[in-house]
Design an enzyme around this catalytic site. Structure first.
Site, PDB file in Angstrom:
ATOM      1  N   CYS A 378      10.404  22.783 -28.048  1.00  0.00           N
ATOM      2  CA  CYS A 378      11.257  22.527 -26.887  1.00  0.00           C
ATOM      3  C   CYS A 378      11.778  21.089 -26.923  1.00  0.00           C
ATOM      4  O   CYS A 378      12.616  20.755 -27.747  1.00  0.00           O
ATOM      5  CB  CYS A 378      10.499  22.847 -25.607  1.00  0.00           C
ATOM      6  SG  CYS A 378      11.556  22.979 -24.139  1.00  0.00           S
ATOM      7  N   HIS A 513       9.215  28.441 -26.761  1.00  0.00           N
ATOM      8  CA  HIS A 513       7.790  28.108 -26.653  1.00  0.00           C
ATOM      9  C   HIS A 513       6.963  29.196 -27.342  1.00  0.00           C
ATOM     10  O   HIS A 513       6.572  30.180 -26.700  1.00  0.00           O
ATOM     11  CB  HIS A 513       7.378  27.989 -25.188  1.00  0.00           C
ATOM     12  CG  HIS A 513       7.835  26.737 -24.525  1.00  0.00           C
ATOM     13  ND1 HIS A 513       7.072  25.591 -24.480  1.00  0.00           N
ATOM     14  CD2 HIS A 513       8.997  26.441 -23.889  1.00  0.00           C
ATOM     15  CE1 HIS A 513       7.730  24.641 -23.840  1.00  0.00           C
ATOM     16  NE2 HIS A 513       8.908  25.130 -23.469  1.00  0.00           N
ATOM     17  N   GLU A 515       3.941  29.261 -28.135  1.00  0.00           N
ATOM     18  CA  GLU A 515       2.567  29.372 -27.629  1.00  0.00           C
ATOM     19  C   GLU A 515       2.416  30.432 -26.551  1.00  0.00           C
ATOM     20  O   GLU A 515       1.321  30.965 -26.341  1.00  0.00           O
ATOM     21  CB  GLU A 515       2.086  28.017 -27.095  1.00  0.00           C
ATOM     22  CG  GLU A 515       2.762  27.526 -25.825  1.00  0.00           C
ATOM     23  CD  GLU A 515       4.009  26.685 -26.060  1.00  0.00           C
ATOM     24  OE1 GLU A 515       4.354  25.882 -25.178  1.00  0.00           O
ATOM     25  OE2 GLU A 515       4.638  26.847 -27.128  1.00  0.00           O
TER      26      GLU A 515
END
Length: 540
Positions: A378, A513, A515
């Site tokens: 990001c 993102h 994750e």
């Protein structure tokens, strides 16, 4: 079968692990062959955590459908290896907003709006909606029993137990059994008082989960069972453990499924946990280890980066590697570059605001020049472009308009006519409201063949990942970047989704993102590739 509800509450104090307990119970039920969903109720009056400081709330977890939710939703997804949605998290702010909107529309036919029945009915309606299509709904209530904010929710739980009966609704209460170190003695009185408070509200828990530093002996368990009016086998020890992923195995060993099955009239539950057990063993005793430099600015509350930390654990478990994180404060890095010298790779996470930016830029420059693996996520990707523009392309004034609205070289800019995930057009400016106006949720990304991202995702050319950002890489500079060795490896409707350096072992930036989609049993491909590359380039 009709949906069965498992309500999870906490007593004595907060942060006892209600989210992990809820996730663990749901995992055991899921691995026993049932379909399970989880709901997190947050009693605060904010509409969602999207505008709350990471230092105030911790991480904001983004679901595939773009909801900004509590970080516990991330635990639910990671444990159950499935997506959750907006309906799996609601706040008091949302409840009151909905009831007030209904009142303004005349839906209550002129009646006086009250906590009971109107607020409580709205709560029950949302609980039932979250459970639709599942065999079980585990409901986690945030906060602590006795908090004034939680009273309407406890009343809703009490009413649901009354309406549906004990064969369809059970209550699990988590409390702390503190260890008095001077005497070496575990104390049960706080738990007894917490259960008494819950019973005064009209809820008698069927199962008691005792969070403690060391195991409870049979006499303490018997004492708790008697004073809290639960069966002897319904006092479950939740002892501190090396990894949160060991908790389902510990609960299984403690026998938590026995009272659950008895109260809800289920057959014998036999969850299949062999693969889970194997991964947990690799987390606790891996063969290899690496050190990743994590350059962030919210380091005083590491839960701000919860999903990212967990995603590294997932990748480590699936490569039999312990991922050691060296926390590096970006605000002090400019004058302390030696902090970077002993790491095997660098990770630049997302974030907002100008504070700490120069330190992150120095870390990116170091990784680029020293040829060590780097993953920018990001803001980390955006800063990688700014660093490249300044130090390789000679654009000394290159910047993001987030940090300098008047910059002459807006490498990172704001799209004013933005197309959201549903195809609608949103007008965005610097003065637009903060809440819910970012690029949120799951979007497609088209990957360029032959790139490191292409290899990471198993040679797929189309993937979906989640986003949470307001600013974008400026496509006006794309040709100049690519001409000088900064490859655009992924894009979405003309937006730059990922970049990588041509003449570097592994220098990758992603606007999304990764994750948020990582799971213990299914690690995110780009995080996994980053850990593998770090292992390959590990310093001896």
């Amino acid at each position: 079968m009709a949906v069965k509800y498992i309500f999870v509450t906490g007593g004595v104090l907060s942060s006892l692990g209600k989210g992990i307990t809820s996730s663990s119970i749901a995992t055991l039920l899921q691995q026993s062959g049932y379909s399970v969903s989880i709901l997190k109720i947050d009693p605060y009056i904010n509409v969602d955590p999207g505008t709350m400081s990471p230092l105030e709330h911790g991480e904001v977890f983004v679901t595939c459908d773009g909801a900004e939710t509590d970080l516990d939703i991330g635990h639910y997804e990671r444990f159950l290896n499935k997506d959750f949605h907006k309906k799996n998290n609601f706040t008091t702010g949302q409840i009151y907003m909905s009831v007030i909107e209904n009142e303004r529309k005349g839906k209550y036919l002129g009646k006086t709006i009250q906590i009971v029945p109107h607020i409580v009915d709205e709560i029950k309606s949302r609980i039932k909606f979250a459970g639709e299509g599942s065999d079980f709904l585990v409901v986690e209530l945030g906060g602590t029993v006795g908090d004034i904010e939680g009273m309407p929710y406890l009343e809703a739980m009490r009413q649901m137990k009354h309406e549906l009966g004990g064969k369809q609704v059970i209550s699990i209460h988590i409390t702390l059994i503190p260890l008095m170190r001077a005497a070496g003695e575990l104390k049960t009185k706080p738990t007894q008082h917490s259960v008494q408070e819950l019973r005064r509200i009209g809820i008698s828990p069927q199962i008691l989960v005792a969070r403690c530093e060391k195991n409870l002996d049979k006499e303490l368990k018997r004492k708790l069972a008697l004073s809290c009016d639960v069966d002897n086998d319904s006092v479950i020890v939740a002892q501190d453990t090396q990894s949160i992923y060991k908790c389902p195995l510990n609960f299984l060993e403690e026998g938590i499924l026995t009272p659950i099955a008895r109260h809800l009239e289920l057959g014998e539950l036999k969850p299949k946990m062999d693969n889970w057990d194997m991964l947990v063993k690799k987390i606790i005793a891996p063969k290899s280890n690496i050190t990743i430099g994590f350059v962030g600015k919210y380091l005083s509350l590491k839960e701000s980066y919860k999903s990212l930390i967990e995603s590294l654990i997932h990748a480590g478990a699936n490569t039999d590697t312990r991922v050691n994180i060296k926390w590096i404060d970006s605000e002090i890095l400019v004058d302390n570059l030696a902090l970077l010298y002993d790491v095997d790779s660098l990770l630049i996470p997302g974030g907002f605001g100008e504070r700490g930016i120069e330190g992150k830029l120095e870390a990116i420059k170091y990784a680029r020049i020293q040829q060590i693996p780097l993953l920018g996520i990001c803001l980390g990707m955006q800063l990688s472009l700014i660093e490249f523009a300044r130090n390789v392309l000679g654009m000394s004034e290159a910047n993001s308009i987030e940090f300098d609205p008047q910059t002459k070289e807006p490498v990172i800019y704001l799209i004013e006519n933005f197309i959201d995930s549903q195809g609608g057009v949103q007008l965005r400016t610097h003065t637009s409201p903060m809440g819910g106006t970012m690029r949120l949720g799951e979007y497609e990304c088209h990957i360029k063949k032959g790139t490191k991202l292409y290899e990471a995702y198993g040679k797929q050319t189309l993937i979906k990942e989640r986003h949470r950002h307001r600013y974008e890489a400026n496509p006006h500079y794309r040709a100049l970047f690519e001409k000088n060795g900064m490859i655009v490896s992924g894009e979405s409707n003309g937006l730059i989704e990922s970049i990588e350096l041509a003449n570097h072992p592994w220098f990758v930036g992603v606007q999304f993102h990764p994750e948020f989609t990582s799971r213990l049993q299914n690690p995110n491909p780009v995080i996994l590739a980053f850990v593998k590359e770090t292992l390959a380039h590990k310093k001896t």
